[in-house]
Each structure stands twice: as structure tokens, then as C-alpha cells.
Design a protein around this motif. Sequence first.
Motif, PDB file in Angstrom:
ATOM      1  N   GLY A 164       0.806  -1.209   0.000  1.00  0.00           N
ATOM      2  CA  GLY A 164       0.000   0.000   0.000  1.00  0.00           C
ATOM      3  C   GLY A 164       0.843   1.264   0.000  1.00  0.00           C
ATOM      4  N   VAL A 165       1.844   1.326   0.884  1.00  0.00           N
ATOM      5  CA  VAL A 165       2.653   2.550   0.957  1.00  0.00           C
ATOM      6  C   VAL A 165       3.518   2.705  -0.288  1.00  0.00           C
ATOM      7  CG1 VAL A 165       2.668   2.561   3.479  1.00  0.00           C
ATOM      8  CG2 VAL A 165       4.532   1.427   2.273  1.00  0.00           C
ATOM      9  N   MET A 166       3.980   1.598  -0.861  1.00  0.00           N
ATOM     10  CA  MET A 166       4.813   1.693  -2.050  1.00  0.00           C
ATOM     11  C   MET A 166       3.996   2.100  -3.275  1.00  0.00           C
ATOM     12  SD  MET A 166       7.821   1.197  -0.960  1.00  0.00           S
ATOM     13  CE  MET A 166       8.667   1.127  -2.537  1.00  0.00           C
ATOM     14  N   ILE A 167       2.796   1.542  -3.412  1.00  0.00           N
ATOM     15  CA  ILE A 167       1.941   1.913  -4.543  1.00  0.00           C
ATOM     16  C   ILE A 167       1.456   3.352  -4.375  1.00  0.00           C
ATOM     17  CG2 ILE A 167      -0.275   1.452  -5.678  1.00  0.00           C
ATOM     18  CD1 ILE A 167       0.196  -1.517  -5.110  1.00  0.00           C
ATOM     19  N   ALA A 168       1.133   3.741  -3.139  1.00  0.00           N
ATOM     20  CA  ALA A 168       0.685   5.110  -2.891  1.00  0.00           C
ATOM     21  C   ALA A 168       1.759   6.125  -3.280  1.00  0.00           C
ATOM     22  CB  ALA A 168       0.304   5.276  -1.418  1.00  0.00           C
ATOM     23  N   ARG A 169       3.030   5.765  -3.090  1.00  0.00           N
ATOM     24  CA  ARG A 169       4.121   6.666  -3.463  1.00  0.00           C
ATOM     25  C   ARG A 169       4.133   6.927  -4.975  1.00  0.00           C
ATOM     26  NH1 ARG A 169       8.853   5.653  -3.428  1.00  0.00           N
ATOM     27  NH2 ARG A 169       9.803   7.558  -2.596  1.00  0.00           N
ATOM     28  N   ALA A 170       3.640   5.955  -5.743  1.00  0.00           N
ATOM     29  CA  ALA A 170       3.684   6.070  -7.206  1.00  0.00           C
ATOM     30  C   ALA A 170       2.470   6.772  -7.779  1.00  0.00           C
ATOM     31  CB  ALA A 170       3.809   4.678  -7.829  1.00  0.00           C
ATOM     32  N   LEU A 171       1.481   7.051  -6.931  1.00  0.00           N
ATOM     33  CA  LEU A 171       0.252   7.683  -7.407  1.00  0.00           C
ATOM     34  C   LEU A 171       0.291   9.184  -7.106  1.00  0.00           C
ATOM     35  CD1 LEU A 171      -2.293   4.993  -6.174  1.00  0.00           C
ATOM     36  CD2 LEU A 171      -1.387   5.288  -8.486  1.00  0.00           C
ATOM     37  N   PRO A 172      -0.112  10.016  -8.066  1.00  0.00           N
ATOM     38  CA  PRO A 172       0.003  11.463  -7.869  1.00  0.00           C
ATOM     39  C   PRO A 172      -1.117  12.067  -7.035  1.00  0.00           C
ATOM     40  CG  PRO A 172      -0.828  10.993 -10.061  1.00  0.00           C
ATOM     41  CD  PRO A 172      -0.508   9.665  -9.437  1.00  0.00           C
ATOM     42  N   GLN A 173      -2.320  11.535  -7.133  1.00  0.00           N
ATOM     43  CA  GLN A 173      -3.463  12.161  -6.492  1.00  0.00           C
ATOM     44  C   GLN A 173      -3.643  11.664  -5.062  1.00  0.00           C
ATOM     45  OE1 GLN A 173      -6.205  10.974  -9.678  1.00  0.00           O
ATOM     46  NE2 GLN A 173      -6.586  13.142 -10.061  1.00  0.00           N
ATOM     47  N   ARG A 174      -3.911  12.600  -4.166  1.00  0.00           N
ATOM     48  CA  ARG A 174      -4.017  12.274  -2.750  1.00  0.00           C
ATOM     49  C   ARG A 174      -5.163  11.296  -2.486  1.00  0.00           C
ATOM     50  NH1 ARG A 174      -4.725  17.010  -1.010  1.00  0.00           N
ATOM     51  NH2 ARG A 174      -2.516  17.535  -1.091  1.00  0.00           N
ATOM     52  N   ARG A 175      -6.283  11.466  -3.178  1.00  0.00           N
ATOM     53  CA  ARG A 175      -7.418  10.583  -2.928  1.00  0.00           C
ATOM     54  C   ARG A 175      -7.110   9.148  -3.335  1.00  0.00           C
ATOM     55  NH1 ARG A 175      -9.139  13.582  -7.419  1.00  0.00           N
ATOM     56  NH2 ARG A 175      -9.630  12.350  -9.287  1.00  0.00           N
ATOM     57  N   LEU A 176      -6.276   8.973  -4.353  1.00  0.00           N
ATOM     58  CA  LEU A 176      -5.868   7.627  -4.752  1.00  0.00           C
ATOM     59  C   LEU A 176      -4.937   7.014  -3.713  1.00  0.00           C
ATOM     60  CD1 LEU A 176      -5.217   8.099  -8.579  1.00  0.00           C
ATOM     61  CD2 LEU A 176      -7.246   7.166  -7.455  1.00  0.00           C
ATOM     62  N   LYS A 177      -4.053   7.823  -3.180  1.00  0.00           N
ATOM     63  CA  LYS A 177      -3.154   7.350  -2.130  1.00  0.00           C
ATOM     64  C   LYS A 177      -3.960   6.871  -0.921  1.00  0.00           C
ATOM     65  CE  LYS A 177       0.555  10.683  -3.259  1.00  0.00           C
ATOM     66  NZ  LYS A 177       1.697   9.800  -3.541  1.00  0.00           N
ATOM     67  N   VAL A 178      -4.920   7.702  -0.501  1.00  0.00           N
ATOM     68  CA  VAL A 178      -5.750   7.369   0.657  1.00  0.00           C
ATOM     69  C   VAL A 178      -6.551   6.098   0.395  1.00  0.00           C
ATOM     70  CG1 VAL A 178      -7.690   8.134   2.083  1.00  0.00           C
ATOM     71  CG2 VAL A 178      -5.872   9.743   1.473  1.00  0.00           C
ATOM     72  N   TYR A 179      -7.096   5.984  -0.820  1.00  0.00           N
ATOM     73  CA  TYR A 179      -7.890   4.795  -1.165  1.00  0.00           C
ATOM     74  C   TYR A 179      -7.057   3.523  -1.069  1.00  0.00           C
ATOM     75  CZ  TYR A 179     -10.439   1.403  -3.977  1.00  0.00           C
ATOM     76  OH  TYR A 179     -11.073   0.259  -4.404  1.00  0.00           O
ATOM     77  N   VAL A 180      -5.859   3.537  -1.640  1.00  0.00           N
ATOM     78  CA  VAL A 180      -4.991   2.356  -1.618  1.00  0.00           C
ATOM     79  C   VAL A 180      -4.638   1.976  -0.181  1.00  0.00           C
ATOM     80  CG1 VAL A 180      -2.680   1.533  -2.189  1.00  0.00           C
ATOM     81  CG2 VAL A 180      -4.031   2.707  -3.918  1.00  0.00           C
ATOM     82  N   LEU A 181      -4.325   2.953   0.641  1.00  0.00           N
ATOM     83  CA  LEU A 181      -3.944   2.672   2.022  1.00  0.00           C
ATOM     84  C   LEU A 181      -5.126   2.147   2.832  1.00  0.00           C
ATOM     85  CD1 LEU A 181      -1.610   5.719   2.750  1.00  0.00           C
ATOM     86  CD2 LEU A 181      -0.944   3.336   2.356  1.00  0.00           C
ATOM     87  N   ILE A 182      -6.318   2.676   2.568  1.00  0.00           N
ATOM     88  CA  ILE A 182      -7.507   2.193   3.274  1.00  0.00           C
ATOM     89  C   ILE A 182      -7.799   0.743   2.908  1.00  0.00           C
ATOM     90  CG2 ILE A 182     -10.018   2.413   3.418  1.00  0.00           C
ATOM     91  CD1 ILE A 182      -9.673   5.426   3.333  1.00  0.00           C
ATOM     92  N   VAL A 183      -7.697   0.422   1.625  1.00  0.00           N
ATOM     93  CA  VAL A 183      -7.930  -0.961   1.186  1.00  0.00           C
ATOM     94  C   VAL A 183      -6.913  -1.904   1.822  1.00  0.00           C
ATOM     95  CG1 VAL A 183      -7.869  -2.528  -0.799  1.00  0.00           C
ATOM     96  CG2 VAL A 183      -9.052  -0.332  -0.979  1.00  0.00           C
ATOM     97  N   ALA A 184      -5.644  -1.504   1.833  1.00  0.00           N
ATOM     98  CA  ALA A 184      -4.594  -2.330   2.434  1.00  0.00           C
ATOM     99  C   ALA A 184      -4.853  -2.558   3.914  1.00  0.00           C
ATOM    100  CB  ALA A 184      -3.235  -1.666   2.234  1.00  0.00           C
ATOM    101  N   ALA A 185      -5.249  -1.506   4.626  1.00  0.00           N
ATOM    102  CA  ALA A 185      -5.521  -1.625   6.061  1.00  0.00           C
ATOM    103  C   ALA A 185      -6.756  -2.482   6.316  1.00  0.00           C
ATOM    104  CB  ALA A 185      -5.699  -0.240   6.670  1.00  0.00           C
ATOM    105  N   LEU A 186      -7.781  -2.327   5.486  1.00  0.00           N
ATOM    106  CA  LEU A 186      -9.017  -3.095   5.660  1.00  0.00           C
ATOM    107  C   LEU A 186      -8.768  -4.588   5.482  1.00  0.00           C
ATOM    108  CD1 LEU A 186     -12.058  -3.181   6.059  1.00  0.00           C
ATOM    109  CD2 LEU A 186     -12.336  -2.813   3.598  1.00  0.00           C
ATOM    110  N   ILE A 187      -8.024  -4.957   4.446  1.00  0.00           N
ATOM    111  CA  ILE A 187      -7.715  -6.376   4.230  1.00  0.00           C
ATOM    112  C   ILE A 187      -6.927  -6.928   5.412  1.00  0.00           C
ATOM    113  CG2 ILE A 187      -6.455  -8.021   2.783  1.00  0.00           C
ATOM    114  CD1 ILE A 187      -7.048  -6.234   0.398  1.00  0.00           C
ATOM    115  N   THR A 188      -5.966  -6.149   5.901  1.00  0.00           N
ATOM    116  CA  THR A 188      -5.156  -6.577   7.043  1.00  0.00           C
ATOM    117  C   THR A 188      -6.027  -6.834   8.264  1.00  0.00           C
ATOM    118  OG1 THR A 188      -3.235  -5.335   6.241  1.00  0.00           O
ATOM    119  CG2 THR A 188      -3.269  -5.900   8.575  1.00  0.00           C
TER     120      THR A 188
END
Length: 239
Positions: A164-188
Motif C-alpha cells: 500500500g505505501v509503495m503503490i501510494a508513493r507512485a500515485l500522484p493524487q491524494r485521494r488515490l493514495k488514501v484509497y490504496v492505504l484504506i484498502v490495504a488496512a481493511l484487508i489486514t
Amino acid sequence: MTNPTTAPLAWLRRNVELTSLIVLAAVVGAVWAFAELADEVVEGATRDLDRDLLLLLRNSDDPATPIGPHYLQEIGRDLTALGGVVVLTLAILAAAGFFLLRRQYGTMLYLLIATGGGILVSSLAKSGFDRPRPDLVPHESIVYTASFPSGHSMMAAVTYLTLGVMIARALPQRRLKVYVLIVAALITVLVGISRVYLGVHWPTDVLAGWLGGAGWAMACLLGARLLARRGHVERERSE
């Protein structure tokens, strides 16, 4: 004129050292919390709490039966499989392919080392403890190893949060970063809950796995930032 609502974020971007210190403090906090929890578990101080929380997910008239309809047990097994080695390996390879297609070879290599190393650490952590599995209820999933920390929970946290943190680093938009991190945390979180629901782990086993995995993921984020400064890993994108 600077928007007052975005000024703090802009200031943090200009002060990378401060954000790195915050991440480092979070890593230290996670490690400290893991150590304190492990000490409490070894001393048996969490026994009653673990028992009460585990039984909350069981039928009060028949503790051998998990709460909810029968299909919920199948859902639990599906969710717990997301923390299995095969599924995690596929997720890691898929993410590595994402960075390969983007020609971010440094990030791809770092991702493989970070997640692979985290899974290895998770496996080794179990050898330091010999806590028996819960014996209050039947196990709804096959288990072979000791109970503390939860391997599925820790490996899921290591893998999904690091991805999640590595993919978020590659995404430019903040909402995409937040979405990826939320999904990663939810699965965990779902993987960890499923381990308790299936009766194969005490709640503190899962909490320890989450703490260890989250600490590892944050350490990987810090490492990626340091390597990016040296040009070994691609820099984080931002709007």
C-alpha cells in the motif's frame, strides 16, 4: 494566497526531515508496543482478556459454534486465506509487475526485498515464542505452528501495508493514495479478525501481528524515502 486548509500539508512536504521523524517515531512506537504486549503475554496477564474476547465470537449456548450463520464460517476461511503464503506471494508479484510495467526498477526491487524480508521476519518471530493455540474452541482452520504472534496477521500487515505505501508513493493524487492505504488496512484487519473468529488465535496474537507488520511497513516507507534521496528508488509523486 495559500489556502489555510492545505498550508500544513504544503509545509510538511517542504520539511521532509520532519515527516521522516514522524514515521520513525511511529516505527519505534509499534516496536515498543509489540515488546510490551509480548511481555504481558509471556507473564500470562492477558489470559482472561483473550478468553473473554474469543468467546464473544462464539455461541453462548454452544462455544464450539461461531456466532452467525453457517456461511459466515466459509467467509472467515476465505478471508483468512488472504493472509496465506500463496496469496501473499501472488499479490507481491502482481505489485512487482505494476512497477515493472512503469519501468520503476528500483522500486520493484525494493518492494520484493521489503515484503520478502518482512515475511521472513514474521516466520522467525514465531520461533521466539511457544504459546499454545486456543483450546477453548475447535479450530475451524488447519494450523501447524505456535500461536504468538499470528503469522497470518503479521504477514498480511507486512505485505498489504508495505504494498500500500509503495503503490501510494507512485500515485500522484491524494485521494488515490488514501484509497490504496484504506484498502490495504481493511484487508489486514479482516485477516486478523478471521483468525480469532476461526478459533485458531488469541486476540493478542493478532494484535501483535498487526503491530509488527505495521511497524515493518512504516520502516519500509522510511527506507524508500531515504533511498529516493540517493536516487536508488523513484521519488514519491504528488499533486
